[in-house]
Design a protein around this motif. Structure first.
Motif, PDB file in Angstrom:
ATOM      1  N   THR A  76      -3.862   6.780  -2.843  1.00 36.84           N
ATOM      2  CA  THR A  76      -3.338   5.558  -2.380  1.00 36.84           C
ATOM      3  C   THR A  76      -3.562   4.475  -3.336  1.00 36.84           C
ATOM      4  O   THR A  76      -4.602   4.370  -4.077  1.00 36.84           O
ATOM      5  N   ILE A 118      -2.204  -0.443   8.327  1.00 41.49           N
ATOM      6  CA  ILE A 118      -2.647  -1.559   7.771  1.00 41.49           C
ATOM      7  C   ILE A 118      -2.907  -2.587   9.001  1.00 41.49           C
ATOM      8  O   ILE A 118      -1.894  -2.646   9.774  1.00 41.49           O
ATOM      9  N   ALA A 160      -7.625  -4.608   1.615  1.00 36.58           N
ATOM     10  CA  ALA A 160      -6.408  -4.158   1.164  1.00 36.58           C
ATOM     11  C   ALA A 160      -6.203  -4.989  -0.279  1.00 36.58           C
ATOM     12  O   ALA A 160      -5.411  -4.187  -1.144  1.00 36.58           O
ATOM     13  N   VAL A 181      -7.010  -1.670   5.259  1.00 34.51           N
ATOM     14  CA  VAL A 181      -6.426  -0.603   5.144  1.00 34.51           C
ATOM     15  C   VAL A 181      -7.244   0.617   5.515  1.00 34.51           C
ATOM     16  O   VAL A 181      -8.273   0.647   5.223  1.00 34.51           O
ATOM     17  N   ALA A 209      -3.926   6.457   3.140  1.00 36.54           N
ATOM     18  CA  ALA A 209      -3.782   5.198   4.003  1.00 36.54           C
ATOM     19  C   ALA A 209      -2.717   5.697   5.072  1.00 36.54           C
ATOM     20  O   ALA A 209      -1.831   6.308   4.861  1.00 36.54           O
ATOM     21  N   GLY A 214      -7.375   4.836   6.566  1.00 38.11           N
ATOM     22  CA  GLY A 214      -6.941   6.065   6.261  1.00 38.11           C
ATOM     23  C   GLY A 214      -8.128   7.311   6.214  1.00 38.11           C
ATOM     24  O   GLY A 214      -9.281   6.831   6.449  1.00 38.11           O
ATOM     25  N   VAL A 243       0.809  -1.284   0.010  1.00 36.90           N
ATOM     26  CA  VAL A 243      -0.017   0.050   0.088  1.00 36.90           C
ATOM     27  C   VAL A 243       0.854   1.179   0.165  1.00 36.90           C
ATOM     28  O   VAL A 243       1.511   1.314   0.811  1.00 36.90           O
TER      29      VAL A 243
END
Length: 393
Positions: A163, A185, A217, A190, A182, A192, A151
């Protein structure tokens, strides 16, 4: 608990600590501008770069940042990954492809992988993206999800970030989300912030309304949203399926919220946030206990929370403690033990070890105040004698 002899220095020719140091179950990885140096704790005295880390077990500390504490992994401190081509360290950047004549500049993202053992280039992925190159302070690899998806966040100064999810097997960008940064994790999720206003305030983020999102993700699909309309929204991983978020209130105060990573729901852990309390740091012991320090109107507070039940196990200091015991400073937590310090400076500071579940003293003279611990010993990053202190056998 820790030996005073046989301390392993992590510098070259001295006992210094490089800026970033990581531990897994049986190795120390010191990162500096020369690359990665391994101290193999299964073979005392052996150094090199040949063995790759157990990526899932890595814990890192940035010794150049005061009170940075232990970082969860995945982490921008050491974005390492196991891939079909072998273990690699990842780095991401953006660059400008200069136009000519009436052709405007174009912008490109780059993900580079270098082999862990040799530092030799392994592979590189490039892709076009919308935005300006350079300047955005959070650009880089956020981490690697359990789906083997790297990521990456890219953007320019005061430009809306994007992202990207890059599959490490195919070396292809498999998803992207414009206006999303993001931050964390955790397994397959993910987490953010996403701008609500269509612009990005990179200077403090106080005026930008944003929402916390949880994405899959592997695909980039949204799983949940929370805290819509928040300003100065930041999040970090506390423990498995637990993230700690902070937002800024109109009066300048900060609101702290603990959410489930999987579902985005508020799980409200005691001792984190609340009126007249500001959380300073939280460390997970790798089993079931989260230990947090906080500033309250009644002074410094240290407490522990069972991550499975959400119940507070014990507290020292602050408004709820009537024991009269001294309140130590939090340094590290690992497998049922909390490593703390008493004393205001390096000359007077003494170590103490508490039981993570009861708060009772386990050791009053441990011999060191480590920042990271494994079965072989503890890493001391500050003071006159930094280094790795072997565990007493």
């Amino acid at each position: 608990m820790f030996q005073q002899s046989g301390t392993l220095g992590l510098g070259i020719g001295n006992n210094s600590i490089p800026g970033i140091v990581c531990l897994d179950d049986d190795g120390i990885y010191a990162l500096d501008d020369r690359g990665v140096t391994l101290l193999d704790l299964t073979h005392p005295g052996a150094t090199g770069t040949g063995r790759a880390p157990k990526v899932a077990d890595l814990r890192c500390v940035n010794t150049s940042v005061e009170d940075e504490g232990e970082k969860p992994v995945p982490s921008t401190l050491l974005p390492a990954a196991d891939t079909p081509q072998g273990p690699v360290v990842l780095a991401a950047s953006n660059k400008t492809i200069e136009g000519a004549g009436t052709t405007p500049d174009a912008y490109q993202g780059v993900l580079r992988a270098v082999a862990w053992g040799t530092g030799a280039p392994a592979w590189q992925v490039t892709w076009p993206y919308k935005g300006e190159a350079g300047g955005y302070e959070r650009s880089g690899v956020v981490g690697v999800a359990e789906s083997a998806t790297a990521v990456v966040v890219l953007g320019g100064a005061e430009q809306v970030p994007t992202t990207f999810g890059i599959d490490l097997a195919s070396h292809k960008v498999v998803w992207q989300k414009y206006g999303f940064e993001a931050q964390v994790i955790d397994g397959s999720v993910v987490v953010g912030r996403s701008t609500d206003d269509g612009y990005w305030d990179d200077d403090g983020l106080e005026s930008m309304d944003s929402t916390l999102l949880g994405l899959d993700a592997a695909t980039g699909r949204q799983r949940w949203s929370a805290l819509a309309g928040s300003t100065a929204l930041h999040s970090r991983l506390l423990a498995p399926d637990r993230i700690w978020t902070t937002t800024s209130d109109p009066d300048g105060s900060t609101t702290e919220t603990v959410l489930s990573t999987d579902e985005g729901r508020d799980v409200g852990l005691p001792g984190i946030g609340g009126e007249n309390r500001t959380t300073l740091s939280c460390l997970y012991d790798g089993r079931s206990v989260l230990v947090c320090s906080a500033s309250t109107l009644k002074g410094y507070e240290l407490s522990a929370i069972d991550t499975r039940t959400g119940k507070r196990l014990w507290v020292l200091g602050g408004p709820d403690d009537t024991s009269g015991r001294k309140v130590p400073g939090l340094a590290a937590a690992w497998h049922g033990a909390v490593y703390c310090s008493l004393g205001a400076d390096d000359e007077t500071r003494e170590g103490i070890v508490l039981d993570a579940r009861t708060g009772e003293g386990l050791e009053t003279t441990p011999g060191a105040v480590p920042r990271l611990v494994n079965a072989y010993g503890g890493l001391v990053a500050e003071g006159a004698q930094p280094g790795f202190y072997p565990a007493a056998r």
